[in-house]
Design a protein around this motif. Structure first.
Motif: not given
Length: 349
Positions: A13-14, A39-40, A42-43, A46
């Motif tokens: 996720l990052e 995941e979302s 917003e994620q 980013r």
């Protein structure tokens, strides 16, 4: 720094520290995202911003967001119907189906752009000939004229949203039963047969602004001894010279079974680039992706760099702003009429 010839993936996720280092290698030009990277909203935004900030010009970020079985971003995104459902509507009401297709292309592209992702590998230009289960309702229809009309409408919607289009899988995956994810399919048809069927959507979209094409890991033994994605006959002779295509040529994933015949990963990448690809994909095999990237450290194709630079997505509304627009609400209302079957997701985690 130019846009390199390799598109890789990331694991989570990052970005991990080693992934940041990899993505700054001069041979890397893009990142493809999968369901595991989401995941979302917003994620995801980013993550995309983080990838884009690593270098200039920014890396391309791509996804497979076709709808139906192949939609990587789901919760928080509109659940797109398979385009085959739009094709099924065409015989009853062609005008409505064309509107559905245009709005599907616009909605898909607008939502993907709103989270900072540049492009989705779409539209599918294969024919659903009732042979390939891996294609099936990922294709608009079996009739090449119907596929062409609906794909042109879908592309128009993508372009209105500010996203480049990438037609796949050239010159057509619909005539083989084998799944190129696992083995190398062979299509025994002649070039004349393909001209009358599978090639029609590609030819028409090339003449109408198609920005990119993804080549198939399919062998057509009556045309060439090399599978299409590794074939100068197909990519340079047919696509560039005969059709006059000036956009980006992407390989399909070099980790697929249909690419194994070419040898080790660096050899696969070099063969695809030598045949005419501008960018090669290596997914779900980070150790082999690293080998490919190192093998191409000195690779430079100025023409490919220019073509790839045109594939970045346009600046878009943020997700919350997008969903408040009249067009988004209208498109969702229209597409909710296409009831998507619940298929198993075609994803590689």
């Amino acid at each position: 720094m130019s846009i390199g010839p390799v598109m890789v993936d990331v694991q989570g996720l990052e970005l991990a520290a080693e992934e940041r280092e990899m993505l700054q290698h001069p041979a890397v030009g893009g990142v493809i995202l999968f369901s595991r990277n989401y995941e979302s909203v917003e994620q995801l935004r980013r993550l995309a911003d983080d990838i884009h900030a690593l270098r200039e010009p920014p890396l391309l970020i791509a996804v497979d967001q076709e709808g139906g079985r192949v939609q990587r971003f789901r919760d928080g995104f509109f659940r797109l119907p398979p385009v085959g459902s739009i094709g099924a509507a065409f015989c009853n009401d062609s005008r409505k189906a064309l509107r559905l297709s245009r709005e599907a292309g616009w909605l898909m592209a607008s939502e993907v752009l709103s989270v900072g992702v540049d492009l989705s590998f779409a539209p599918v230009l294969d024919l659903d000939l009732g042979i390939s289960t891996v294609i099936g309702d990922r294709a608009f229809d079996r009739n090449p004229e119907t596929v062409t009309e609906l794909a042109l409408a879908y592309q128009r919607g993508m372009h209105e949203a500010g996203m480049a289009s990438v037609g796949k899988h050239f010159p057509g995956h619909g005539g083989v039963a084998a799944d190129s994810h696992h083995s190398l399919p062979e299509d025994e048809r002649s070039y004349a047969d393909l001209e009358l069927q599978d090639l029609i959507p590609f030819e028409r979209l090339v003449r109408n602004g198609l920005n990119g094409i993804m080549a198939a890991h399919v062998l057509y033994p009556h045309i060439d001894t090399q599978p299409a994605g590794f074939s100068r006959t197909w990519l340079t002779g047919v696509l560039r010279e005969s059709m006059g295509f000036q956009g980006v040529i992407f390989s399909d994933d070099l980790s697929m079974g249909g690419a194994e015949w070419a040898g080790d990963y660096p050899t696969r990448a070099r063969m695809a680039l030598d045949a005419g690809c501008d960018m090669v994909l290596v997914c779900n095999q980070p150790q082999y992706a690293a080998q490919v990237v190192e093998s191409l450290v000195a690779y430079n194709d100025p023409a490919a760099n220019l073509r790839l630079a045109r594939m970045h997505g346009a600046t878009s509304l943020q997700r919350k702003e997008l969903t408040a627009t009249e067009r988004w609400q209208s498109a969702v209302s229209l597409l909710e009429q296409c009831e998507a079957e619940r298929w198993l997701d075609m994803d590689l985690e």
